[in-house]
Design a protein around this motif. Sequence first.
Motif, PDB file in Angstrom:
ATOM      1  N   VAL A 219       1.122  -1.361  -0.108  1.00  0.00           N
ATOM      2  CA  VAL A 219       0.033  -0.066  -0.070  1.00  0.00           C
ATOM      3  C   VAL A 219       0.816   1.263   0.170  1.00  0.00           C
ATOM      4  CG1 VAL A 219      -1.814   1.174   1.275  1.00  0.00           C
ATOM      5  CG2 VAL A 219      -1.725  -1.141   1.321  1.00  0.00           C
ATOM      6  N   ASN A 220       0.710   1.933  -0.861  1.00  0.00           N
ATOM      7  CA  ASN A 220       1.826   3.319  -1.162  1.00  0.00           C
ATOM      8  C   ASN A 220       1.228   4.498  -0.700  1.00  0.00           C
ATOM      9  OD1 ASN A 220       3.442   1.594  -3.106  1.00  0.00           O
ATOM     10  ND2 ASN A 220       1.680   1.911  -4.555  1.00  0.00           N
ATOM     11  N   VAL A 227       3.250   0.343   3.401  1.00  0.00           N
ATOM     12  CA  VAL A 227       2.933  -0.849   4.278  1.00  0.00           C
ATOM     13  C   VAL A 227       2.647  -2.010   3.458  1.00  0.00           C
ATOM     14  CG1 VAL A 227       1.234  -1.813   5.624  1.00  0.00           C
ATOM     15  CG2 VAL A 227       1.661   0.685   5.817  1.00  0.00           C
ATOM     16  N   ILE A 228       3.561  -3.173   3.706  1.00  0.00           N
ATOM     17  CA  ILE A 228       3.641  -4.273   2.937  1.00  0.00           C
ATOM     18  C   ILE A 228       3.099  -5.396   3.542  1.00  0.00           C
ATOM     19  CG2 ILE A 228       5.213  -5.898   1.551  1.00  0.00           C
ATOM     20  CD1 ILE A 228       7.113  -3.366   1.362  1.00  0.00           C
ATOM     21  N   LYS A 229       2.192  -6.315   3.146  1.00  0.00           N
ATOM     22  CA  LYS A 229       1.552  -7.487   3.650  1.00  0.00           C
ATOM     23  C   LYS A 229       1.831  -8.709   2.554  1.00  0.00           C
ATOM     24  CE  LYS A 229      -2.445  -8.825   6.394  1.00  0.00           C
ATOM     25  NZ  LYS A 229      -3.729  -8.239   6.744  1.00  0.00           N
ATOM     26  N   THR A 230       2.371  -9.679   3.240  1.00  0.00           N
ATOM     27  CA  THR A 230       2.857 -10.992   2.173  1.00  0.00           C
ATOM     28  C   THR A 230       1.991 -12.204   2.755  1.00  0.00           C
ATOM     29  OG1 THR A 230       4.635 -11.421   4.024  1.00  0.00           O
ATOM     30  CG2 THR A 230       5.033 -10.102   1.935  1.00  0.00           C
ATOM     31  N   SER A 264      -4.103 -17.087   9.107  1.00  0.00           N
ATOM     32  CA  SER A 264      -3.668 -18.365   8.459  1.00  0.00           C
ATOM     33  C   SER A 264      -2.954 -18.020   7.004  1.00  0.00           C
ATOM     34  CB  SER A 264      -4.304 -19.292   8.629  1.00  0.00           C
ATOM     35  OG  SER A 264      -5.583 -19.254   7.859  1.00  0.00           O
ATOM     36  N   SER A 265      -3.408 -16.895   6.598  1.00  0.00           N
ATOM     37  CA  SER A 265      -3.112 -16.483   5.277  1.00  0.00           C
ATOM     38  C   SER A 265      -2.127 -15.460   4.735  1.00  0.00           C
ATOM     39  CB  SER A 265      -4.350 -16.304   4.421  1.00  0.00           C
ATOM     40  OG  SER A 265      -5.621 -17.115   4.718  1.00  0.00           O
ATOM     41  N   TRP A 266      -2.094 -14.101   5.861  1.00  0.00           N
ATOM     42  CA  TRP A 266      -1.310 -13.266   5.592  1.00  0.00           C
ATOM     43  C   TRP A 266      -0.361 -13.129   6.897  1.00  0.00           C
ATOM     44  CZ3 TRP A 266      -1.397 -12.081   0.753  1.00  0.00           C
ATOM     45  CH2 TRP A 266      -2.617 -12.051   0.140  1.00  0.00           C
ATOM     46  N   GLN A 267       0.810 -12.582   6.563  1.00  0.00           N
ATOM     47  CA  GLN A 267       1.739 -12.204   7.584  1.00  0.00           C
ATOM     48  C   GLN A 267       1.421 -11.016   8.235  1.00  0.00           C
ATOM     49  OE1 GLN A 267       3.983 -14.228   8.802  1.00  0.00           O
ATOM     50  NE2 GLN A 267       4.483 -15.474   7.011  1.00  0.00           N
ATOM     51  N   LEU A 268       1.517 -10.686   9.653  1.00  0.00           N
ATOM     52  CA  LEU A 268       1.317  -9.213  10.161  1.00  0.00           C
ATOM     53  C   LEU A 268       2.081  -8.134   9.677  1.00  0.00           C
ATOM     54  CD1 LEU A 268      -0.373  -7.771  12.335  1.00  0.00           C
ATOM     55  CD2 LEU A 268       1.486  -8.426  13.816  1.00  0.00           C
ATOM     56  N   PRO A 269       1.793  -6.993   9.237  1.00  0.00           N
ATOM     57  CA  PRO A 269       2.525  -5.977   8.635  1.00  0.00           C
ATOM     58  C   PRO A 269       2.874  -5.087   9.609  1.00  0.00           C
ATOM     59  CG  PRO A 269       0.312  -5.445   8.334  1.00  0.00           C
ATOM     60  CD  PRO A 269       0.379  -6.934   8.782  1.00  0.00           C
ATOM     61  N   GLY A 270       4.052  -4.385   9.586  1.00  0.00           N
ATOM     62  CA  GLY A 270       4.466  -3.390  10.980  1.00  0.00           C
ATOM     63  C   GLY A 270       4.056  -2.181  10.416  1.00  0.00           C
ATOM     64  N   GLY A 271       2.904  -1.848   9.865  1.00  0.00           N
ATOM     65  CA  GLY A 271       2.718  -0.452   9.564  1.00  0.00           C
ATOM     66  C   GLY A 271       1.814   0.550  10.646  1.00  0.00           C
ATOM     67  N   VAL A 272       2.328   1.514  10.860  1.00  0.00           N
ATOM     68  CA  VAL A 272       2.013   2.459  11.767  1.00  0.00           C
ATOM     69  C   VAL A 272       1.033   3.819  10.917  1.00  0.00           C
ATOM     70  CG1 VAL A 272       2.039   4.167  13.811  1.00  0.00           C
ATOM     71  CG2 VAL A 272       3.634   1.996  13.604  1.00  0.00           C
ATOM     72  N   THR A 277      -0.884   9.804   6.600  1.00  0.00           N
ATOM     73  CA  THR A 277      -0.035   8.777   6.055  1.00  0.00           C
ATOM     74  C   THR A 277      -1.375   8.244   5.031  1.00  0.00           C
ATOM     75  OG1 THR A 277      -0.851   7.208   7.884  1.00  0.00           O
ATOM     76  CG2 THR A 277       1.365   8.058   7.726  1.00  0.00           C
ATOM     77  N   VAL A 278      -1.613   9.137   4.193  1.00  0.00           N
ATOM     78  CA  VAL A 278      -2.878   8.761   3.056  1.00  0.00           C
ATOM     79  C   VAL A 278      -2.476   7.805   2.117  1.00  0.00           C
ATOM     80  CG1 VAL A 278      -4.490   9.875   1.517  1.00  0.00           C
ATOM     81  CG2 VAL A 278      -3.467  11.160   3.441  1.00  0.00           C
ATOM     82  N   PRO A 279      -3.126   6.664   1.937  1.00  0.00           N
ATOM     83  CA  PRO A 279      -3.059   5.632   0.851  1.00  0.00           C
ATOM     84  C   PRO A 279      -3.375   6.052  -0.511  1.00  0.00           C
ATOM     85  CG  PRO A 279      -4.802   4.940   2.072  1.00  0.00           C
ATOM     86  CD  PRO A 279      -4.346   6.377   2.790  1.00  0.00           C
ATOM     87  N   THR A 280      -2.394   5.993  -1.437  1.00  0.00           N
ATOM     88  CA  THR A 280      -2.557   6.390  -2.764  1.00  0.00           C
ATOM     89  C   THR A 280      -2.988   5.166  -3.791  1.00  0.00           C
ATOM     90  OG1 THR A 280      -0.129   6.404  -3.183  1.00  0.00           O
ATOM     91  CG2 THR A 280      -1.213   8.492  -2.340  1.00  0.00           C
TER      92      THR A 280
END
Length: 537
Positions: A219-220, A227-230, A264-272, A277-280
């Motif tokens: 998420v840019n 913020v990156i989720k894997t 069970s599908s996605w790792q926890l991201p460390g985004g604050v 912090t507007v997503p674009t």
Amino acid sequence: MYPESPAAHARPMAGRVAVALAALLGLATLGVLPATAVHADTDPDKLHVDAYLVSTKYGGIAVDIKALDTTAVTTLDEVRVTVHRSVGPDVVKVSKGTGVVTTLQAGSAVTAPIVITPGSYDEAGSSSWVKPDAVWSAETVPTGLTVELLDAADAVLLSKTVGTPSTGPTGTTLADVMPASPGFTNPAANVHTGADYLGIAVDVRVQGFTDAEEISVRVNREDAAPVIKTSKPALMASVNTGQARSVTVPIVIQPGTYNEAASSSWQLPGGVWTPSTVPTSVTITITRTFGPQVETTIPIGGSVASVLPTSADPVEFELPSDAPLDVVIPEGAGEVTVKLGTPTAGVVTTPVDLTVSAADGASLVIPAGTTVSAPDDPTWDGVISLPTIVEDVAVPTPAGAEKTTVGYAIQVGSATTRLTFDAPVKLVLPGQAGSRAGFVEVGGTFTEITDVCPSATPSLSSGACRIDAGDDLVIWTTHFTTFVAYNVVAAAPGSGSLAATGADIGLLLGVAGTLLLLGVGATVAVRVHRRRGVALG
């Protein structure tokens, strides 16, 4: 027509396609084939091998095998068919039980089915052949086949290598049986508002993937790192088998009832997240084992203002047990804390790496397996505050100097109890190379860090050391407290001296609103004027 083994596909002798051996040798000369594809045949005149393409029951290659001299296979124990490919490891299929062996010893033919695209044929349930552990993609083009008849000691009785067939009895081509190139269908990202969470729901819609290794959703954002989720491995298995053609990625901006850490599908991201912090946009990237990654960037539908926090609220993270946690703290964030785990008598060991980074370049790294102790507080709850810039830190001026000037000060760990580590953790103070370093204990005692680290990754049993790295000052420490980068101004001739290093000092801690990185593997909570845990989904 040859008799069939239980999984066989036979065809009339007159309809067999000529073997493209010249093409195979040409590829080997160019270095396209694996080395194993260039095989020295053993009595090839005594072994008949015919490969042809099929598309009924499965898409792939049927390999007819017959021993033309049965006296050469009286000690036959196993049949091995190896498919050489342009990309990826060889695919090896071996016979199961005694049916294939006895059929060949009797002078009859068997057929080995090489399944590239599954169909109605139950390859795993075959009584004649063991299903190989193989992944096929558009890039794993078969370049040749080697058939080996082996005795019980794995000695080769007969063997023969043939090229990849170009067609089949009904006109089936290689393009007909190979997987198509994978890609996205119509992925989407839309603002999500509900009791479960406020944020963005990203729908990843795909087709044709067989070798996907990981899905990354980035998420840019404005004024902050993305913020990156894997994905987790369990999800990729469903994507590669076609069971999951559409998966939803919840991007949690404000938590609700959804338990993000337990997914069970996605790792926890460390985004604050903060109000600024507007997503674009959202970028989806799928990495693959054999082919190039597939990527697309899509807009976000809906009003993102409706899901952003209205103030710099505290944020809490819980350190996962199965994957590293990277916490990225933007400028203007509230207090962030991490729970490393549940301590026993004030002691906890981090299960994974924890990395924290701030907008100004400050960072903290706590490796997995680090034991953290609160020797003075057995009731410590395992929560640590991530580095926070503090102001008005008074550093004693050494005797003979005019004054000291503090360039950078951060507090990390706990403001009420001393935390120690069994191995050093790394703290980076940006832009402070060349400065002196020190720390202020709980209670106000200042100590200068005079030891210079012997290497970029020192092993300390206790204490702290410092080392410059480019423009930054790196402190390796076995305890958490307030760390300071400062400089000493020499006194003018005839001037008096001030307090010496090590004296008790007053410390006023003013939160500047910028949080630094924390170590790996912790549960992080953000605190401002109050402590409030935010359960993430």
